[in-house]
Design a protein around this motif. Structure first.
Motif, PDB file in Angstrom:
ATOM      1  N   LEU A   1     -12.552  82.237 -45.241  1.00 32.07           N
ATOM      2  CA  LEU A   1     -11.748  82.065 -43.723  1.00 32.07           C
ATOM      3  C   LEU A   1     -11.658  83.534 -43.153  1.00 32.07           C
ATOM      4  CD1 LEU A   1      -9.511  79.108 -44.200  1.00 32.07           C
ATOM      5  CD2 LEU A   1     -11.874  79.020 -43.090  1.00 32.07           C
TER       6      LEU A   1
ATOM      7  N   ASP B   1      -7.408  84.975 -39.356  1.00 33.90           N
ATOM      8  CA  ASP B   1      -6.532  84.208 -38.624  1.00 33.90           C
ATOM      9  C   ASP B   1      -6.597  82.697 -38.849  1.00 33.90           C
ATOM     10  OD1 ASP B   1      -9.124  83.634 -37.528  1.00 33.90           O
ATOM     11  OD2 ASP B   1      -8.629  84.247 -35.705  1.00 33.90           O
ATOM     12  N   GLY B   2      -7.592  82.504 -40.043  1.00 35.13           N
ATOM     13  CA  GLY B   2      -7.758  81.120 -40.484  1.00 35.13           C
ATOM     14  C   GLY B   2      -9.075  80.381 -39.800  1.00 35.13           C
ATOM     15  N   THR B   3      -9.708  80.977 -39.086  1.00 41.52           N
ATOM     16  CA  THR B   3     -10.847  80.592 -38.536  1.00 41.52           C
ATOM     17  C   THR B   3     -11.954  80.511 -39.301  1.00 41.52           C
ATOM     18  OG1 THR B   3     -11.353  82.445 -37.043  1.00 41.52           O
ATOM     19  CG2 THR B   3      -9.776  80.668 -36.121  1.00 41.52           C
ATOM     20  N   GLU B   4     -13.188  79.729 -38.927  1.00 40.04           N
ATOM     21  CA  GLU B   4     -14.516  79.973 -39.842  1.00 40.04           C
ATOM     22  C   GLU B   4     -15.321  81.019 -39.080  1.00 40.04           C
ATOM     23  OE1 GLU B   4     -15.844  76.019 -40.176  1.00 40.04           O
ATOM     24  OE2 GLU B   4     -14.445  75.584 -41.682  1.00 40.04           O
ATOM     25  N   GLY B   5     -16.157  81.504 -39.633  1.00 43.82           N
ATOM     26  CA  GLY B   5     -17.163  82.291 -38.842  1.00 43.82           C
ATOM     27  C   GLY B   5     -18.559  82.580 -39.703  1.00 43.82           C
TER      28      GLY B   5
ATOM     29  N   THR C   1     -18.685  81.720 -43.528  1.00 40.83           N
ATOM     30  CA  THR C   1     -18.361  80.311 -44.059  1.00 40.83           C
ATOM     31  C   THR C   1     -19.814  79.729 -43.810  1.00 40.83           C
ATOM     32  OG1 THR C   1     -17.471  79.696 -41.968  1.00 40.83           O
ATOM     33  CG2 THR C   1     -15.992  80.090 -43.705  1.00 40.83           C
TER      34      THR C   1
ATOM     35  N   ASP D   1      -9.755  78.214 -49.885  1.00 44.19           N
ATOM     36  CA  ASP D   1      -9.319  79.242 -49.211  1.00 44.19           C
ATOM     37  C   ASP D   1      -9.287  80.505 -50.000  1.00 44.19           C
ATOM     38  OD1 ASP D   1      -6.403  80.111 -46.982  1.00 44.19           O
ATOM     39  OD2 ASP D   1      -8.191  81.293 -47.200  1.00 44.19           O
TER      40      ASP D   1
END
Length: 145
Positions: free
Chosen positions: A59, A62-66, A69, A92
């Protein structure tokens, strides 16, 4: 008894760690190219069986996927086809590589980057093993593959 393994996927190097047979401690298994790591896991699955694969889920801060991932998701699909009957857990992995580097900083020499990947996989697995006792929301468990 089937094994629990962790995978720290990288496009050039993929670190793998194994839990001891009782599922208490993580121990480094090796670092290979992603294809060779999948081969080693398939061999281990044939020999001993793998119950769970804990794969580092990269991740963003900021905890988002990109994009990372997405690459790991493609690797998960590859492992799913090869390792039938295993459960995949996305874990995580933020900061595990940095923590591994910090732990190895004093003993790293040129050409030893693969040790960082292997230790990162070990950290992912040790966190999973410890959390399994208390069941935290830090992971996403998928159905058996």
């Amino acid at each position: 008894m089937k094994r629990i393994v962790a995978v720290d996927y990288g496009t050039r190097r993929t670190g793998v760690a194994l839990a001891d047979p009782l599922g208490l401690f993580a121990q480094p298994f090796g670092t290979w190219s992603p294809g060779v790591a999948a081969d080693r896991l398939a061999e281990l699955h044939r020999r001993e069986g793998i119950a769970v694969i804990v794969i580092g889920w990269p991740l963003m801060e900021d905890g988002t996927e990109g994009a990372a991932t997405e690459r790991v998701e493609a690797y998960i699909r590859h492992l799913t086809r090869r390792l039938r009957g295993t459960t995949i857990v996305r874990w995580d992995e933020r900061y595990t590589t940095e923590e591994a580097r910090d732990r190895l900083r004093g003993c790293l020499r040129r050409g030893q980057k693969k040790r960082v990947d292997m230790l990162a996989a070990g950290l992912i697995l040790q966190e999973y093993l410890e959390a399994s006792e208390t069941e935290t929301p830090r992971h996403r468990k998928d159905a058996e593959q």
